[in-house]
Design a protein around this motif. Structure first.
Motif, mmCIF file in Angstrom:
data_model
loop_
_atom_site.group_PDB
_atom_site.id
_atom_site.type_symbol
_atom_site.label_atom_id
_atom_site.label_comp_id
_atom_site.label_asym_id
_atom_site.label_seq_id
_atom_site.Cartn_x
_atom_site.Cartn_y
_atom_site.Cartn_z
ATOM 1 N N GLU A 2 0.651 -1.180 -0.014
ATOM 2 C CA GLU A 2 -0.055 -0.064 -0.060
ATOM 3 C C GLU A 2 0.908 1.118 0.087
ATOM 4 N N TYR A 3 0.446 2.204 -0.838
ATOM 5 C CA TYR A 3 1.147 3.587 -0.892
ATOM 6 C C TYR A 3 0.339 4.533 -0.342
ATOM 7 N N ASN A 4 0.929 5.883 -0.113
ATOM 8 C CA ASN A 4 0.256 6.968 0.449
ATOM 9 C C ASN A 4 -0.655 7.397 -0.875
ATOM 10 N N LEU A 42 14.569 1.834 -19.807
ATOM 11 C CA LEU A 42 13.124 1.735 -19.057
ATOM 12 C C LEU A 42 13.219 1.131 -17.882
ATOM 13 N N GLU A 43 12.700 1.853 -16.767
ATOM 14 C CA GLU A 43 12.469 1.134 -15.331
ATOM 15 C C GLU A 43 11.151 0.773 -15.235
ATOM 16 N N LEU A 44 10.997 -0.481 -14.912
ATOM 17 C CA LEU A 44 9.618 -1.051 -14.357
ATOM 18 C C LEU A 44 9.423 -0.997 -12.965
ATOM 19 N N GLY A 45 8.046 -0.334 -12.574
ATOM 20 C CA GLY A 45 8.090 -0.022 -11.262
ATOM 21 C C GLY A 45 8.657 0.834 -10.740
ATOM 22 N N MET A 46 8.918 2.259 -11.176
ATOM 23 C CA MET A 46 9.747 3.213 -10.677
ATOM 24 C C MET A 46 9.476 3.873 -9.545
ATOM 25 N N LEU A 67 8.155 3.495 -15.831
ATOM 26 C CA LEU A 67 6.717 2.977 -15.939
ATOM 27 C C LEU A 67 6.274 2.549 -14.387
ATOM 28 N N GLU A 68 5.319 2.986 -14.061
ATOM 29 C CA GLU A 68 4.702 2.623 -12.869
ATOM 30 C C GLU A 68 2.939 2.155 -12.774
ATOM 31 N N LEU A 69 2.466 1.215 -12.169
ATOM 32 C CA LEU A 69 1.281 0.847 -12.178
ATOM 33 C C LEU A 69 0.383 1.614 -11.467
ATOM 34 N N SER A 72 -0.955 7.140 -7.460
ATOM 35 C CA SER A 72 -0.429 7.837 -6.753
ATOM 36 C C SER A 72 1.116 8.206 -6.701
ATOM 37 N N GLN A 73 1.752 6.812 -6.904
ATOM 38 C CA GLN A 73 3.260 6.771 -6.997
ATOM 39 C C GLN A 73 3.877 7.615 -8.040
ATOM 40 N N THR A 74 3.064 7.396 -9.254
ATOM 41 C CA THR A 74 3.488 7.999 -10.471
ATOM 42 C C THR A 74 3.274 9.501 -10.216
ATOM 43 N N ALA A 94 0.959 2.601 -16.025
ATOM 44 C CA ALA A 94 0.734 1.505 -16.808
ATOM 45 C C ALA A 94 1.054 0.238 -16.138
ATOM 46 N N ASP A 95 0.544 -0.978 -16.554
ATOM 47 C CA ASP A 95 0.907 -2.206 -15.990
ATOM 48 C C ASP A 95 1.987 -2.829 -16.843
ATOM 49 N N ALA A 96 3.172 -3.303 -16.044
ATOM 50 C CA ALA A 96 4.427 -3.718 -16.784
ATOM 51 C C ALA A 96 3.734 -4.824 -17.823
ATOM 52 N N LEU A 97 2.880 -5.345 -17.417
ATOM 53 C CA LEU A 97 2.304 -6.774 -18.136
ATOM 54 C C LEU A 97 2.140 -6.250 -19.838
ATOM 55 N N LEU A 112 15.355 -2.861 -12.795
ATOM 56 C CA LEU A 112 14.453 -3.441 -11.922
ATOM 57 C C LEU A 112 15.050 -3.114 -10.880
ATOM 58 N N THR A 113 14.590 -2.010 -9.841
ATOM 59 C CA THR A 113 15.103 -1.688 -8.903
ATOM 60 C C THR A 113 14.139 -1.798 -7.585
ATOM 61 N N PHE A 114 14.792 -2.511 -6.624
ATOM 62 C CA PHE A 114 13.908 -2.618 -5.396
ATOM 63 C C PHE A 114 12.305 -3.387 -5.730
ATOM 64 N N SER A 115 12.193 -3.870 -6.569
ATOM 65 C CA SER A 115 10.875 -4.630 -7.154
ATOM 66 C C SER A 115 10.313 -5.400 -6.064
ATOM 67 N N GLU A 116 8.773 -5.387 -6.077
ATOM 68 C CA GLU A 116 8.191 -6.181 -4.927
ATOM 69 C C GLU A 116 8.942 -7.690 -5.071
ATOM 70 N N PRO A 117 9.027 -8.439 -4.085
ATOM 71 C CA PRO A 117 9.646 -9.689 -3.995
ATOM 72 C C PRO A 117 8.543 -10.915 -4.198
HETATM 73 C C1 LIG Z 1 8.894 -1.255 -3.943
HETATM 74 S S1 LIG Z 1 8.542 -0.085 -5.159
HETATM 75 C C2 LIG Z 1 9.974 0.419 -5.627
HETATM 76 C C3 LIG Z 1 9.847 1.537 -6.426
HETATM 77 C C4 LIG Z 1 11.185 2.157 -7.212
HETATM 78 N N1 LIG Z 1 11.721 1.122 -8.189
HETATM 79 C C5 LIG Z 1 12.468 2.403 -5.760
HETATM 80 O O1 LIG Z 1 13.548 1.669 -6.134
HETATM 81 O O2 LIG Z 1 12.255 3.167 -5.094
HETATM 82 C C6 LIG Z 1 7.760 -1.314 -6.336
HETATM 83 C C7 LIG Z 1 7.074 -0.460 -7.343
HETATM 84 O O3 LIG Z 1 6.725 -1.316 -8.358
HETATM 85 C C8 LIG Z 1 5.261 -0.977 -8.779
HETATM 86 N N2 LIG Z 1 4.777 -2.200 -9.595
HETATM 87 C C9 LIG Z 1 4.399 -3.385 -8.916
HETATM 88 N N3 LIG Z 1 4.030 -4.474 -9.832
HETATM 89 C C10 LIG Z 1 3.945 -3.404 -11.029
HETATM 90 C C11 LIG Z 1 3.427 -3.814 -12.223
HETATM 91 N N4 LIG Z 1 2.951 -5.073 -12.660
HETATM 92 N N5 LIG Z 1 3.829 -2.836 -13.393
HETATM 93 C C12 LIG Z 1 4.131 -1.679 -12.977
HETATM 94 N N6 LIG Z 1 4.497 -1.233 -11.663
HETATM 95 C C13 LIG Z 1 4.524 -2.132 -10.669
HETATM 96 C C14 LIG Z 1 4.499 -0.914 -7.615
HETATM 97 O O4 LIG Z 1 3.318 0.046 -7.492
HETATM 98 C C15 LIG Z 1 5.772 0.143 -6.574
HETATM 99 O O5 LIG Z 1 5.418 1.271 -6.864
#
Ligand SMILES: C[S@@+](CC[C@H](N)C(=O)[O-])C[C@H]1O[C@@H](n2cnc3c(N)ncnc32)[C@H](O)[C@@H]1O
Length: 212
Positions: A2-4, A42-46, A67-69, A72-74, A94-97, A112-117
């Motif tokens: 969850e994000y702000n 390109l960064e996915l999930g920025m 690119l960010e889904l 609010s984060q964007t 948008a969704d990375a998918l 891919l920086t600190f992507s959700e694990p």
């Molecule tokens: C833990 S944060 C890391 C953010 C940033 N890369 C950093 O290093 O601070 C992961 C981000 O990936 C985004 N995310 C997760 N799944 C995604 C998807 N399928 N497409 C785009 N963004 C996605 C989340 O919304 C979240 O903002």
């Protein structure tokens, strides 16, 4: 995760010249969006854009897309930009998918920086280094494939080493403790990353390539 929530997120995105509103319409013409033929990274999930914004400032001869889904984060990322004019930076909500509908074979590097694990096995397919994502990346990389990944999550790092090597990537650099690495690997740290370092946690780093 969850994000702000940013109340005016939609409006912020709509009003920003950094945000590309209908990204699918630019498939195969991102060089026109930037007005040059420089490489596109390109960064996915920025997230809040800390990494991609600083990269764009540091490397003006490279075009960067974050690119960010999450809206609010964007919007938070966009708000950081204020009245700046960084010509080599764009953002997409948008969704990375969906990347295969947004890009043709136009991308030189994916971050891919600190992507959700996604630690639960049931969520494995959501990991950005799952084989199904690697297959999508094949369709957007220009020619050679180049992925740079940073994480504080050992499980995700080990998983990514396995999936990437099974997919015939080779590793140009690997660090098990980026901030104490004698090689001085070029790096732009995010707030989260600096917090991890302060807490004594290692940052795992890899640079993977597949050259045609
Ligand atoms: C833990 S944060 C890391 C953010 C940033 N890369 C950093 O290093 O601070 C992961 C981000 O990936 C985004 N995310 C997760 N799944 C995604 C998807 N399928 N497409 C785009 N963004 C996605 C989340 O919304 C979240 O903002």
């Amino acid at each position: 995760m969850e994000y702000n929530v940013v109340r005016d997120a939609k409006k912020i995105l709509n009003d920003s010249s950094y945000v590309v509103k209908n990204p699918n319409q630019n498939k195969n013409r991102w060089n026109k969006v930037f007005g040059n033929n420089n490489p596109i990274h390109l960064e996915l999930g920025m997230g809040r854009g800390e990494f991609i914004i600083e990269m764009a400032k540091k490397y003006p001869k490279i075009n960067f897309i974050g690119l960010e889904l999450n809206e609010s984060q964007t919007a938070t990322a966009v708000s950081k930009l204020g009245n700046t004019h960084i010509n080599n930076l764009k953002m997409i909500c948008a969704d990375a998918l969906d990347i295969i509908n947004i890009f043709g074979r136009e991308i030189d590097t994916i971050y891919l920086t600190f992507s959700e694990p996604w630690p639960k096995p049931i969520d494995e397919r959501k990991r950005f280094t799952h084989e199904s994502f690697l297959k999508l990346y094949d369709r957007v990389f220009k020619k050679n494939k180049h992925i740079i990944l940073k994480t504080d999550n050992k499980g995700l790092f080990q998983y990514s080493l396995e999936t990437l090597s099974s997919y015939w990537y080779t590793f140009k650099k690997i660090s098990l403790d980026l901030h104490n690495d004698e090689r001085n690997i070029s790096n732009i740290p995010t707030d989260w990353e600096l917090k991890c370092v302060k807490d004594g946690k290692p940052i795992y780093y890899l640079e993977a390539r597949f050259d045609e």
